[in-house]
Write an enzyme that holds these catalytic residues in place. Sequence first.
Site, PDB file in Angstrom:
ATOM      1  N   PHE B 121       0.850  -1.194   0.000  1.00  0.00           N
ATOM      2  CA  PHE B 121       0.000   0.000   0.000  1.00  0.00           C
ATOM      3  C   PHE B 121       0.881   1.238   0.000  1.00  0.00           C
ATOM      4  CE2 PHE B 121      -4.095   1.970   0.687  1.00  0.00           C
ATOM      5  CZ  PHE B 121      -4.977   0.982   0.282  1.00  0.00           C
ATOM      6  N   GLN B 242      -7.218  15.113   4.291  1.00  0.00           N
ATOM      7  CA  GLN B 242      -6.717  14.408   3.116  1.00  0.00           C
ATOM      8  C   GLN B 242      -7.771  14.416   2.008  1.00  0.00           C
ATOM      9  OE1 GLN B 242      -5.918   9.892   2.986  1.00  0.00           O
ATOM     10  NE2 GLN B 242      -3.883  10.797   2.918  1.00  0.00           N
ATOM     11  N   HIS B 244      -8.715  12.923  -1.681  1.00  0.00           N
ATOM     12  CA  HIS B 244      -8.402  11.861  -2.635  1.00  0.00           C
ATOM     13  C   HIS B 244      -8.639  12.418  -4.032  1.00  0.00           C
ATOM     14  CE1 HIS B 244      -8.219   8.002  -4.551  1.00  0.00           C
ATOM     15  NE2 HIS B 244      -7.874   7.443  -3.407  1.00  0.00           N
ATOM     16  N   LEU B 254     -15.732   6.899  -4.006  1.00  0.00           N
ATOM     17  CA  LEU B 254     -14.306   6.757  -4.271  1.00  0.00           C
ATOM     18  C   LEU B 254     -14.002   5.897  -5.499  1.00  0.00           C
ATOM     19  CD1 LEU B 254     -11.761   7.650  -2.665  1.00  0.00           C
ATOM     20  CD2 LEU B 254     -11.680   5.324  -1.780  1.00  0.00           C
ATOM     21  N   GLU B 257      -7.001   4.481  -6.785  1.00  0.00           N
ATOM     22  CA  GLU B 257      -5.796   4.818  -7.545  1.00  0.00           C
ATOM     23  C   GLU B 257      -5.442   3.752  -8.572  1.00  0.00           C
ATOM     24  OE1 GLU B 257      -3.678   7.450  -4.189  1.00  0.00           O
ATOM     25  OE2 GLU B 257      -3.500   5.286  -4.127  1.00  0.00           O
ATOM     26  N   ARG B 288      -0.826  11.460  -4.226  1.00  0.00           N
ATOM     27  CA  ARG B 288      -2.192  11.955  -4.078  1.00  0.00           C
ATOM     28  C   ARG B 288      -2.291  13.473  -4.012  1.00  0.00           C
ATOM     29  NH1 ARG B 288      -5.493   8.141   0.285  1.00  0.00           N
ATOM     30  NH2 ARG B 288      -5.376   6.260  -0.978  1.00  0.00           N
ATOM     31  N   HIS B 355     -11.645  13.274   2.105  1.00  0.00           N
ATOM     32  CA  HIS B 355     -11.625  11.850   2.412  1.00  0.00           C
ATOM     33  C   HIS B 355     -11.402  11.554   3.897  1.00  0.00           C
ATOM     34  CE1 HIS B 355     -11.209   7.660   1.501  1.00  0.00           C
ATOM     35  NE2 HIS B 355      -9.927   7.587   1.803  1.00  0.00           N
ATOM     36  N   ARG B 400      -2.043  11.269   6.425  1.00  0.00           N
ATOM     37  CA  ARG B 400      -2.215   9.881   6.847  1.00  0.00           C
ATOM     38  C   ARG B 400      -1.787   8.907   5.760  1.00  0.00           C
ATOM     39  NH1 ARG B 400      -6.913   5.868   5.999  1.00  0.00           N
ATOM     40  NH2 ARG B 400      -7.422   7.158   4.200  1.00  0.00           N
TER      41      ARG B 400
HETATM   42  C1  LIG Z   1     -14.526   5.439   1.393  1.00  0.00           C
HETATM   43  C2  LIG Z   1     -13.505   5.285   2.479  1.00  0.00           C
HETATM   44  C3  LIG Z   1     -12.548   4.276   2.401  1.00  0.00           C
HETATM   45  C4  LIG Z   1     -11.589   4.126   3.414  1.00  0.00           C
HETATM   46  N1  LIG Z   1     -10.686   3.099   3.322  1.00  0.00           N
HETATM   47  C5  LIG Z   1      -9.779   2.912   4.338  1.00  0.00           C
HETATM   48  C6  LIG Z   1      -8.855   1.809   4.320  1.00  0.00           C
HETATM   49  O1  LIG Z   1      -8.846   1.011   3.368  1.00  0.00           O
HETATM   50  N2  LIG Z   1      -7.987   1.658   5.349  1.00  0.00           N
HETATM   51  C7  LIG Z   1      -7.978   2.523   6.406  1.00  0.00           C
HETATM   52  O2  LIG Z   1      -7.178   2.331   7.319  1.00  0.00           O
HETATM   53  N3  LIG Z   1      -8.848   3.559   6.461  1.00  0.00           N
HETATM   54  C8  LIG Z   1      -9.750   3.774   5.462  1.00  0.00           C
HETATM   55  N4  LIG Z   1     -10.624   4.828   5.537  1.00  0.00           N
HETATM   56  C9  LIG Z   1     -10.689   5.622   6.777  1.00  0.00           C
HETATM   57  C10 LIG Z   1     -11.395   4.845   7.895  1.00  0.00           C
HETATM   58  O3  LIG Z   1     -12.367   4.011   7.308  1.00  0.00           O
HETATM   59  C11 LIG Z   1     -12.074   5.748   8.928  1.00  0.00           C
HETATM   60  O4  LIG Z   1     -11.146   6.644   9.414  1.00  0.00           O
HETATM   61  C12 LIG Z   1     -12.617   4.937  10.097  1.00  0.00           C
HETATM   62  O5  LIG Z   1     -13.440   3.903   9.644  1.00  0.00           O
HETATM   63  C13 LIG Z   1     -13.359   5.765  11.123  1.00  0.00           C
HETATM   64  O6  LIG Z   1     -13.843   4.895  12.145  1.00  0.00           O
HETATM   65  P1  LIG Z   1     -14.442   5.436  13.512  1.00  0.00           P
HETATM   66  O7  LIG Z   1     -14.739   4.251  14.355  1.00  0.00           O
HETATM   67  O8  LIG Z   1     -13.572   6.477  14.065  1.00  0.00           O
HETATM   68  O9  LIG Z   1     -15.786   6.158  13.075  1.00  0.00           O
HETATM   69  P2  LIG Z   1     -17.057   5.664  12.222  1.00  0.00           P
HETATM   70  O10 LIG Z   1     -16.919   4.310  11.672  1.00  0.00           O
HETATM   71  O11 LIG Z   1     -17.373   6.766  11.290  1.00  0.00           O
HETATM   72  O12 LIG Z   1     -18.186   5.559  13.322  1.00  0.00           O
HETATM   73  C14 LIG Z   1     -18.692   6.686  13.985  1.00  0.00           C
HETATM   74  C15 LIG Z   1     -19.757   6.217  14.939  1.00  0.00           C
HETATM   75  O13 LIG Z   1     -20.154   7.288  15.777  1.00  0.00           O
HETATM   76  C16 LIG Z   1     -21.555   7.357  15.839  1.00  0.00           C
HETATM   77  N5  LIG Z   1     -21.910   8.733  16.133  1.00  0.00           N
HETATM   78  C17 LIG Z   1     -21.437   9.858  15.542  1.00  0.00           C
HETATM   79  N6  LIG Z   1     -22.005  10.931  16.119  1.00  0.00           N
HETATM   80  C18 LIG Z   1     -22.825  10.486  17.092  1.00  0.00           C
HETATM   81  C19 LIG Z   1     -23.691  11.112  18.035  1.00  0.00           C
HETATM   82  N7  LIG Z   1     -23.830  12.425  18.090  1.00  0.00           N
HETATM   83  N8  LIG Z   1     -24.387  10.342  18.876  1.00  0.00           N
HETATM   84  C20 LIG Z   1     -24.283   8.991  18.827  1.00  0.00           C
HETATM   85  N9  LIG Z   1     -23.482   8.354  17.953  1.00  0.00           N
HETATM   86  C21 LIG Z   1     -22.773   9.094  17.103  1.00  0.00           C
HETATM   87  C22 LIG Z   1     -22.018   6.837  14.509  1.00  0.00           C
HETATM   88  O14 LIG Z   1     -23.346   6.383  14.598  1.00  0.00           O
HETATM   89  C23 LIG Z   1     -21.023   5.713  14.272  1.00  0.00           C
HETATM   90  O15 LIG Z   1     -21.465   4.571  14.965  1.00  0.00           O
HETATM   91  C24 LIG Z   1     -11.581   5.006   4.516  1.00  0.00           C
HETATM   92  C25 LIG Z   1     -12.529   6.012   4.595  1.00  0.00           C
HETATM   93  C26 LIG Z   1     -13.482   6.170   3.587  1.00  0.00           C
HETATM   94  C27 LIG Z   1     -14.465   7.288   3.704  1.00  0.00           C
END
Ligand SMILES: Cc1cc2nc3c(=O)[nH]c(=O)nc-3n(C[C@H](O)[C@H](O)[C@H](O)COP(=O)(O)OP(=O)(O)OC[C@H]3O[C@@H](n4cnc5c(N)ncnc54)[C@H](O)[C@@H]3O)c2cc1C
Lengths: 236, 597
Positions: B121, B242, B244, B254, B257, B288, B355, B400
Site C-alpha cells: 500500500f 486528506q 483523494h 471513491l 488509484e 495523491r 476523504h 495519513r
Molecule cells: C470510502 C472510504 C474508504 C476508506 N478506506 C480505508 C482503508 O482502506 N484503510 C484505512 O485504514 N482507512 C480507510 N478509511 C478511513 C477509515 O475508514 C475511517 O477513518 C474509520 O473507519 C473511522 O472509524 P471510527 O470508528 O472512528 O468512526 P465511524 O466508523 O465513522 O463511526 C462513527 C460512529 O459514531 C456514531 N456517532 C457519531 N455521532 C454520534 C452522536 N452524536 N451520537 C451517537 N453516535 C454518534 C455513529 O453512529 C457511528 O457509529 C476510509 C474512509 C473512507 C471514507
Amino acid sequence: MSTRTVQFRIYRYDPDKDAKPWMQDISLELEETERKLLDAIVKLKAKDDSISFRRSCREGVCGSDAMNINGKNGLACLTDVDDLKQPIVLRPLPGLPVIRDLIVDMTQFFAQYHSIKPYLVNHDPLPERERLQSPQDRDELDGLYECILCACCSTACPSFWWNPDKFVGPAGLLAAYRFIADTRDQATSERLDNLEDPYRLFRCHTIMNCVDVCPKGLNPTKAIGKIKDMMMRRAV
Amino acid sequence: MAASVSVRKFDAVIVGAGGAGLRAAIQLSEAGLRTAVISKVFPTRSHTVAAQGGVAASLGNSEEDHWHWHMYDTVKGSDWLGDQDAIEFMCRKANEVVIELEHYGMPFDRLDNGRIYQRPFGGHMSNFGEKPVARSCAAADRTGHAMLHALYQRNLKVNTHFFTEWMALDLIRDADGDVLGVTALEMETGDIVAFHTRATIFATGGAGRIYHSSTNAFINTGDGLGMAARAGIPLEDMEFWQFHPTGVAGAGVLITEGVRGEGGILRNAQGERFMERYAPNAKDLASRDVVSRAMVTEINEGRGCGPNKDYVMLDITHLQPEVIMKRLPGIREISIRFAGVDPIHAPIPVVPTCHFQMGGIPINYRGQVVAPKSGLSEVVVPGFYAAGECSCSSVHGANRLGTNSLLELLVFGKSAGETAINDMRMGRREHKPLPKESIDKTLARLDRLENQKDGTDVHETRLALQRVMQKHAGVFRFKDLLEQGVHEIMAVAEQVSHTQIKDKSRVFNTARIEALELDNLIEVAKATMVGAEARKESRGSHVRDDAPDTPEHPDGRDDENWLKHTLWYSEGNRIDYKPVHMDPLTVASIPPKKRAY
Ligand SMILES: Cc1cc2nc3c(=O)[nH]c(=O)nc-3n(C[C@H](O)[C@H](O)[C@H](O)COP(=O)(O)OP(=O)(O)OC[C@H]3O[C@@H](n4cnc5c(N)ncnc54)[C@H](O)[C@@H]3O)c2cc1C
Ligand code: SF4
Ligand code: SF4
Ligand code: FES
C-alpha cells in the site's frame, strides 16, 4: 436532457399527527446529475423537511435505505430514478411495523439475526498468531459474509411476514450458514440444533423472493438449502 | 419537546459504534463494567463499513517486516507532525490487535500457507523507506465491512448494551472540568436522557461532510468534535484534511488509484493530458496531493469540464475492454451506477474529494483526552477518553498513510477502553454529582430550535457551509482566499445559530437531527478554516500558495516556526499551539528531513 420532472407517490405516516397512513403525490424537478432515487428523496426532504427515511453511506454498503420501490424492495442509493416507472411509489419495507413514513421498526429482523448467535465459536486455547485457514476454505465464506443487513430479503419473504417471531428469515439463515461454513467455527452441531424446529429453518419454501431482491447479489436460498442438506444428513 | 430529562447511570458510555467504539466496547464489556454504547445508526451502518484497502500490521506474512519500519513510514508520511510516542505505540501494537480481530472471526483473505493475506500500500516500505512492503491485511476490497461486522459480532458475544438510533447532544462537565457523561436524544421517541457515567469515550468518527464533495457518509458530521468544542475542549490540527484525487464528481464515491495504475489518464476540458505539465515523470501516477492540486489548478483556471467547469475527466477508453472487465470491474460498476457512464466508452467525471480528517480531539496514546491547563500543554481531562477518526493522538500528523486509520481504531479503541477500566479500578473515577446547568445547555439548544421564527433553512445553510469550505480551504490553499474564508465561515456560523425546522414531530424527527448535526459541522468548519489561515507554512496536506518550495524551506515546510500542533478553541475562535512529541517511547527519535518518495 438537462432537468426533468419526476412524479412520486410516497407513503406518509406520523403517529404524532396522523390517525392513519396516507399517500402523498409530489412532483420534483431533477438535474441531470441527480440520478439516484436517494438523491431525489434527499431533495424532496430539502423542500419538505418532514419526509422521513434512513440513509448514510449513499453507496450501497451500510444497508440503511432499504425501502419498497414500485412494489419491489431495494436500496434507494443504488436505484436509478430513470429506470423506474412513474409515479414512483415508495413504501416502507413490508411486514415490519412502521415507525414513521419510510422508517420501519427493525427489532424483529435484528432479533432473528441475533438468535443464530452470529459470532465465531472456538473453544481451543487462543493461539499466539492467527488461526490458519486455507484460501479454499476461506472461499467458502464468499457470498455469505458480504451481507449488509438491509432486510430487503426478509421483508420480501412471505414466510417471514407470517411468522417474523418464529422464522429466522433469509438474512439470519445466511448468517447462520456463514458460521457453519467457517472452518474456524466449532459450533456446527449447536447451530443446527438451534434451527431444528418446524419454523426457524423449515418455513422456507424456496420461493426465491429473497434472491431476487438482494442488492448485494447474495443467495440466501442456496445457503438455506445447504443447511437443510446438513440437517437431512444428520438425521440419517 | 420533552421538558423533563431522565437520568441513566452507567459505569461508562461510549459514543459511537464504528470500529473504534466497538473495539473499546469489547474491552469494557469483557471487564464486566456497565457500559452503554450510543450510536446514531445501527452499529454495522457506521462509516467504517466503507473502508476498502486494508489494515496495516507488520505481520511479515509474505516478506520480512518490522514495526520499526512501519513507524518510520508513518512519521515520514505525517511530514513529521505526528507524535512519535503515539506512532511507536500504534505500530508496536498492530500485530496484537490484528491477530485479535482474526480470533474474533474476521474473514481475512489467506495466503497459501493459511496466514492472513497482506498487500502493498502507498507509503508502506521495508527497511526504512527502501522499497514497498506487503503490510496491509485485507478482506478483498471490503476490509472495513468485514472488520465492522466482526467487531459487532464479538460485542454480541460479550453482551454489550447498545442504544441504537440515539444521538448524543452535549458533553456534561462539572465546575472542575471533569466529564460526567452526555445528554442524548432517542430518535424514535424524541426523549432526552442524561447518561451519568464514570467514564465517557468518544468514537464518533470524522466530519468529512464539512466539504461539498466528500467520500464520507451523510452521518459523518463531526458530532464528537462539536460536543467537545462547545464544552471548552480544544480541537487539534484541524487544518489537515486528506483529499483523494478521484471521487466521482457530484456523488463523491471513491475511485481507487488502481485505475491510474492500469493506465488511466486525467484530462481537462480541452482533452489535454495536463499531468504532463505538473509531473513530467510520474504524470497521472504522482502522489495523491500532487495530483489533487494539479486538478484544482486546472479547474480554477477555467479548464474544468461540464456546464460549471467544475471537474476533470478520468479516461480509460483507450484500454482494452477486456482489461477493464478483468482488472477494474468494481470501478466500472461504480462508474455506471454513480456517474452514468460506462468507462469502456466514455471518461469518468472526477474531482478531488475530501476523504479523511487528520486532526481531532487531542488524546495521548493511552486514549485520555488532554488539554492545556495551568501553564501545562497536556493535562488529562478526568473521565474523558476518545479514539478513532474523531481523535488526534496524533499518529497521522499532517498526512495519513492508507490503512493506518483502521489500525488506529483498533489500537486506540482498545487502549482507551483499558485506560478507562484502569482509572475506574484504581478508584480514581466515581459518579460525581451531576451539575444541573449542563443539562440546561442541551435543553436551551433544543428550545431555541423549537421556537425559532424567521430562521434560516438547514439544508441551505449546510450547503453554504460546504461551499465555503470547498472554495476557501480546499486542496490547494491561497492566502487571500483563506482570509476571506474566515469571514465567510463566521457569517455561516451566524446563520447556523438561527436554523429553523418546520417538522415539530416527536417521532423520528430527522429534520431536528440534521439541524443538531449542523451545530457540530460548523464547529469543525471554523476550526479548519481558522487553523488553516493561521498556519503560514505548507506541510503534508496543507499547501499554501504563499509558502512555496524554496531551498531554505523544501516543499514550503518551515520546521523552525511551525513544527507544532494547532489547538483551536471555539470560545473566542482562539488559536493556541503545543509542541510535537519528537521522542518515541523506546527507540531513537526520527529527525525531520525532506519528504521524498
Ligand atoms: C470510502 C472510504 C474508504 C476508506 N478506506 C480505508 C482503508 O482502506 N484503510 C484505512 O485504514 N482507512 C480507510 N478509511 C478511513 C477509515 O475508514 C475511517 O477513518 C474509520 O473507519 C473511522 O472509524 P471510527 O470508528 O472512528 O468512526 P465511524 O466508523 O465513522 O463511526 C462513527 C460512529 O459514531 C456514531 N456517532 C457519531 N455521532 C454520534 C452522536 N452524536 N451520537 C451517537 N453516535 C454518534 C455513529 O453512529 C457511528 O457509529 C476510509 C474512509 C473512507 C471514507
Ligand atoms: S426462498 Fe425461503 S427465505 Fe427466501 S423468500 Fe423464499 S421462503 Fe423466504
Ligand atoms: S442477504 Fe442481501 S438482502 Fe438480505 S439483508 Fe443481506 S444484503 Fe440485504
Ligand atoms: S445509504 Fe447506505 S446502503 Fe444506501
